[in-house]
Write a protein that holds these residues in place. Structure first.
Motif: not given
Lengths: 360, 379
Positions: A295, A340, B117, B120-123, B125-127, B130, B258, B262, B319
């Motif tokens: 990621k 992922c 899911e 957690r499973n996408t970056p 920064l892209v979020q 977006f 994000y 977690f 971050n």
């Protein structure tokens, strides 16, 4: 008679009745189910309307998108090449595809526990060498392509594979150094680990791209991609070092004593006795770090590289399509989600396998 | 002597030291050349010079004639502001998702699982980017979306009504914080008395008073202002009220949603770690449902939750530097501008790293202190 009594025996609750019990078991549960069900159905209906019914498909035009009230997937149809392969020359695109395929195949092979051995390191060295030659060209009649033209998925995969393959050895060395008896070695490793873990990844990347040129002779230039790669490796190494240290701490002193009694030296002791056990123990945690490294490759877009995110930003800079940026980002979010989720499912499989091994 | 362990250790360390010092000298020599060749100035004196650039969004007053050090102060407060709000958001959403996942109802647990899911499973920064792209799709300020009277949602930001006399409300806020601390002290004191005397006294009326009275008193003392300013459209821009910029909203969503995924997993694991026997024992003692949660389950779960949650909060603060990707003026972004304008590359990077390191260490230290206070006290 016996047959009859067998038939009379109470049957275990079936899947359907168990589900009904969980959905409508009590009045409160039933109410909750109805309210949540309606809310979910409404959200789902709105999403379907936006993403499918009112949307313009990948074959559409930007004019059609302006008229439609739903999503504009035409931007994906128009820009997918730029998003997935960056500005790599079109007639050489097969090389980028082949390189991506090689890395994906290598990653899949590395996931098979039976193939785990020291030879895996040699395998990756050869594979990545091959990938880099394939991408750069300049030999065997392949036209040369500079790293500034590399982009999209191949670049993301190269950064990811190089980060893990160079970061893991670094992590092991740092973890061993942190547990060393030698105060100087320990101090160096602790400082490096803690400083890198204390600052954001962007700061590390930024330092790598700004400071490395200052620290080297003025006539020596280091490629931008290589500088970013150094930053990624250091960051991954520092985090993974702490995971490996956890594994080292979990190994009982008896193992060390036994290795000493066999007359093994430090490196043989570590390589043959301690590390194989320690690494197996922390594999699931290490898998989390590897997933995060994947990621984190997107961060290089901030220092001006065209990984999949950087390439997408270029793609939506087109004034005709800039309005449809969210759809383009949804496309790469889905790409990341696929990779992922696969990795995280693999990590969970490893964890179950490890628990099973512990019970034996 | 070659085979003596102690001698070999000394030799290795000498070698390591020589390598480090050698690299250091080599680097410094090159650095001097590079700095001379590029005319880069050194020293921290530039901090007192006027910055010469404006910052779009500030909590502290700042204009371009102010000194560089004030620009750092603005960047640091912005980083702390967005991080603090995002930590609250991540905790609220995270705990809610954890309870959804633990629900027996498959619809709720399914939604919780999908949330975890997906996020957690996408970056991250892209979020963030977006959310930013999505916020720019909101209606133009000329035709804003008005969910409640006085609240305007547009692609220029989220506008909220603000009190006319902000100074008065500032004192009320300070008093409210004080009251909260007093109430917590009262609770601890009351619990200690209960342990000593064994008598159960109701504590909540006193706590409510302690929380409510100080801010009301402070508000009344500064003249009981009641005027509110509503944001209004004047020409092409909205005037008055309090505004959250699109950059702030996108960064806040990107950070909190994000990390919430977690936090949800950490909270779920923590609640699962409390054995069923503990709950049964508490019920056998005749505790009520909420007492079981507050006195038995939560204290034990917190011991499992706090250490990994701390790591997530530290990661959130670091971050917040992703603000640079969308133009929110937090520390990293401001530092970039300062570095470019002043030319003091090394000093700027050193300051930035020092600030992030101290924030990380401070949050860890605070959480460690808290962690010690909830640890099992072995008797």
């Amino acid at each position: 008679m016996a047959e009859a009594s067998l038939r009379m025996a109470p049957r275990p609750p079936g899947a359907v009745s168990a589900l009904r019990e969980r959905l409508f078991g009590s009045r409160r549960q039933g109410l909750l189910t109805v309210v949540a069900g309606f809310a979910l159905a409404w959200v789902a209906w709105q999403l379907v309307r936006w993403a499918v019914l009112d949307a313009v498909g990948p074959g559409g035009t930007s004019q059609a998108c302006a008229a439609a009230s739903g999503a504009c997937w035409a931007i994906v149809g128009e820009k997918w090449r730029l998003i997935l392969f960056g500005t790599y020359p079109l007639e050489e695109q097969w090389r980028a595809m082949l390189a991506s395929g090689l890395m994906l195949a290598g990653a899949a092979l590395s996931g098979i526990p039976r193939l785990w051995s020291a030879r895996l390191a040699a395998f990756w060295a050869v594979l990545l060498g091959l990938v880099l030659v394939l991408m750069a060209g300049g030999v065997a009649g392949l036209p040369e392509v500079g790293t500034n033209a590399w982009g999209g998925l191949p670049l993301t995969l190269i950064l990811f594979c190089c980060t893990v393959t160079t970061g893991l050895p670094l992590a092991i060395l740092l973890a061993l150094g942190r547990r060393s008896d030698m105060p100087v070695v320990r101090a160096i490793c602790v400082t490096l680990i803690e400083v890198i873990r204390g600052v954001p990844l962007i700061a590390v990347l930024f330092m790598a791209s700004l400071i490395i040129p200052l620290f080297l002779p003025t006539d020596l230039t280091v490629d931008k991609l290589l500088r970013a790669q150094i930053g990624m490796t250091l960051f991954f190494g520092a985090y993974a070092a702490e995971v490996v240290r956890g594994g080292l701490q979990a190994i009982g002193t008896g193992q060390y004593d036994a290795a000493d009694a066999l007359g093994l030296g430090y490196w043989s002791k570590m390589r043959l006795v301690v590390l194989p056990q320690a690494l197996t123990h922390v594999l699931p945690a290490l898998m989390n770090d590897i997933l995060r490294a994947f990621k984190n490759t997107t961060f290089v877009s901030i220092v001006g590289l065209f990984d999949i995110l950087g390439a997408t930003k270029t793609a939506i800079a087109d004034p005709n399509w800039i309005k449809y940026a969210p759809e383009a980002y949804i496309f790469i979010l889905v790409v990341f989600l696929l990779f992922c989720t696969a990795m995280s499912a693999y990590g969970q499989w490893l964890e179950r396998r490890l628990e099973h091994a512990d019970k034996l | 002597m070659l085979y003596n362990k102690a001698w070999r250790a000394i030799a290795y360390q000498l070698l390591a030291m020589t390598l480090v010092i050698g690299t250091g000298v080599y680097v410094v020599l090159n650095l001097q050349d590079a700095l001379a060749a590029r005319n880069i100035a050194t020293g921290f004196g530039f901090l007192l010079q006027p910055a010469g650039f404006a910052i779009g969004e500030t909590l502290l007053p700042f204009n371009s004639t102010d000194a560089f050090w004030r620009a750092y102060a603005v960047g640091i407060t912005n980083t702390l502001f967005v991080s603090a709000l995002a930590i609250v958001g991540a905790t609220v959403v995270g705990v809610a998702v954890a309870f959804m996942r633990l629900s027996r109802n498959p619809l709720l647990s399914g939604v919780g699982r999908a949330y975890v899911e997906g996020f957690r499973n996408t970056p991250q920064l892209v979020q963030v980017i977006f959310w930013y792209a999505l916020v720019t799709r909101l209606p133009h300020p000329r035709n804003p979306f008005v969910p409640v009277e006085g609240v305007l949602v547009s692609n220029r930001g989220l506008y909220l009504p603000a009190p006319a006399e902000q100074g008065a409300w500032f004192w009320a806020l300070i008093a409210a914080c004080l009251g909260l601390l007093l109430a917590l002290a009262y609770l601890r004191h009351g619990e200690r008395r209960r342990h000593e005397t064994g008598r159960v006294r109701r504590l909540w009326p006193g706590m409510v008073l302690l929380v409510l009275v100080p801010p009301l008193l402070a508000w009344w003392l500064v003249g009981a202002p009641t005027a509110w300013v509503r944001p209004e459209l004047q020409g092409f821009r909205v005037v008055g009220g309090f505004v959250f910029s699109p950059e702030f909203i996108a960064l806040f969503l990107g950070l909190s949603l994000y990390i919430a995924a977690f936090i949800a997993e950490i909270v779920r694991a923590g609640l699962n770690a409390v054995s069923q026997g503990q709950r049964e024992a508490a019920r056998a003692l005749g505790l009520k449902a909420w007492q079981i949660q507050r006195l038995v389950v939560v204290p034990q779960a917190l011991r499992v939750i706090v250490p990994p949650a701390t790591a997530q909060y530290v990661s959130l603060v670091k971050n917040s530097s992703l603000g640079v990707a969308i133009g929110y003026p937090e520390l990293f972004n401001v530092n970039n501008t300062i570095l470019t304008l002043s030319g003091h590359v090394l000093e700027a990077i050193a300051i930035m790293m020092a600030v992030y390191l101290s924030i990380s260490l401070a949050v860890s230290a605070m959480m460690n202190a808290y962690n010690r206070s909830v640890q099992v006290q072995e008797r």
